[in-house]
Design a protein around this motif. Structure first.
Motif, PDB file in Angstrom:
ATOM      1  N   SER A 187      -9.402   0.390  -3.587  1.00  0.00           N
ATOM      2  CA  SER A 187     -10.594  -0.423  -3.838  1.00  0.00           C
ATOM      3  C   SER A 187     -10.345  -1.919  -3.712  1.00  0.00           C
ATOM      4  N   SER A 197     -13.940  -1.362  -7.632  1.00  0.00           N
ATOM      5  CA  SER A 197     -13.991  -0.323  -8.672  1.00  0.00           C
ATOM      6  C   SER A 197     -14.942  -0.779  -9.778  1.00  0.00           C
ATOM      7  N   CYS A 216     -13.188  -1.696 -13.050  1.00  0.00           N
ATOM      8  CA  CYS A 216     -12.386  -2.921 -12.889  1.00  0.00           C
ATOM      9  C   CYS A 216     -13.308  -4.139 -12.891  1.00  0.00           C
TER      10      CYS A 216
HETATM   11 ZN   LIG Z   1      -9.399  -3.195  -9.504  1.00  0.00          ZN
END
Ligand SMILES: [Zn+2]
Length: 323
Positions: free
Chosen positions: A52, A66, A69
């Motif tokens: 990602s 993500s 994240c």
């Molecule tokens: Zn990340």
């Protein structure tokens, strides 16, 4: 003193791949100006989003798509070199700017105003505040009941099952604060016998703090119990004592200084096994010059986390009860 704005602009022009290389991050080419691969950020806990992270070499920016994240970074997709360093080092933008300046030799417009940061990591730079909290932790999970942890204790410590994604998914998470009550990490305990038993974030240094020191010091107790693990600490807390945990059996000079800085007396209550007994001897040597120390020798095979409050209070001196 803030960095002049002009310097921030020049720091943003540092090639993003060179900054990533500083952290040993290896990405693969996905076009003439694009690299992609696994996300190196400490906010990245998802194991599903494996590829990602991307870096745009022409625009000198990075991104991670993500969802978890991004959420942990306040919803932002990415940023430039200074943001990257701030994320990787858990530090502010100014400190990140100084770090880049130090690495890449850029001069500020007014050189005497800028001091490059020391390269050695001083204790204060270790385990910086986390900047996010995990959501949805279940403090009433049967695992905690099985281990004899009362819901009130679990809620007080913020301990519980984490239902989200990432490297702590499906684990019992334990928030870890420094002695000033700043959240610096979560530990993740396996609950179905999977390995490893505990997961810690990369870069977290157990040797620089003592679990629960912030709460223990605010009890006003002058006598603290030192145990090995998180669950030992939870059980000894439930029995009414000020308690801190080593998160293992090793003991550092820093931990010794912290403990002696807040308490004049400690009782060591490590596990009743050879590593626990060896550790207790070493720790007593460390602490004796600074504080009054005694130790409880539990029978072979017995650990404080297996004991009821009554049993813990049988072994501990009555003078240490604070609640
Ligand atoms: Zn990340």
């Amino acid at each position: 003193m803030p960095l002049p704005q002009a310097d921030f602009q020049s720091l943003k022009q540092i090639p993003i791949d060179q900054v990533l290389a500083r952290y040993g991050v290896k990405l693969r080419p996905a076009g003439p100006h694009t690299l992609y691969g696994a996300c190196p950020l400490p906010t990245h806990t998802s194991r599903q989003s494996r590829e990602s992270f991307s870096a745009d070499l022409s625009r000198r920016v990075w991104a991670c798509h993500s969802a978890s994240c991004m959420a942990a970074r306040g919803g932002r997709i990415g940023g430039h070199a200074i943001d990257l360093v701030a994320m990787m080092e858990h530090c502010g933008l100014r400190q990140a700017g100084l770090r880049l300046q130090d690495w890449f030799g850029l001069r500020a417009t007014d050189p005497p105003a800028v001091r490059p940061p020391a390269r050695t990591s001083a204790p204060a730079a270790c385990n910086p505040p986390l900047g996010f909290t995990l959501q949805g932790i279940d403090s009433c999970h049967p695992y905690l009941e099985q281990r004899g942890i009362f819901p009130a204790t679990a809620r007080l410590f913020g301990v519980g099952m984490y239902p989200g994604n990432g490297f702590l998914a499906g684990r019992c998470v334990i928030p870890i604060c420094d002695d000033n009550s700043r959240l610096v990490a979560y530990a993740g305990r396996a609950v179905h016998g999977e390995a490893p038993k505990y997961r810690f974030p990369s870069g977290f240094r157990k040797s620089h703090l003592l679990f629960n020191l912030d709460r223990a010091r605010h009890t006003g107790a002058r006598h603290v119990i030192l145990v090995e693990g998180f669950f030992d600490a939870l059980k000894v807390h439930q029995a009414g004592h000020a308690v801190v945990a080593l998160m293992g059996t090793s003991f550092s000079q820093r931990q010794s200084d912290l403990l002696a800085g807040y308490f004049p007396r400690a009782t060591l209550m490590l596990d009743g096994d050879p590593p626990g007994r060896r550790a207790a001897d070493v720790i007593a040597q460390f602490l004796l010059a600074k504080m009054t120390v005694d130790k409880v020798e539990l029978p072979e095979g017995v650990q404080p986390d297996q004991l009821s409050s009554t049993e813990i209070n049988f072994w501990l001196p009555r003078t240490t009860i604070t609640l």
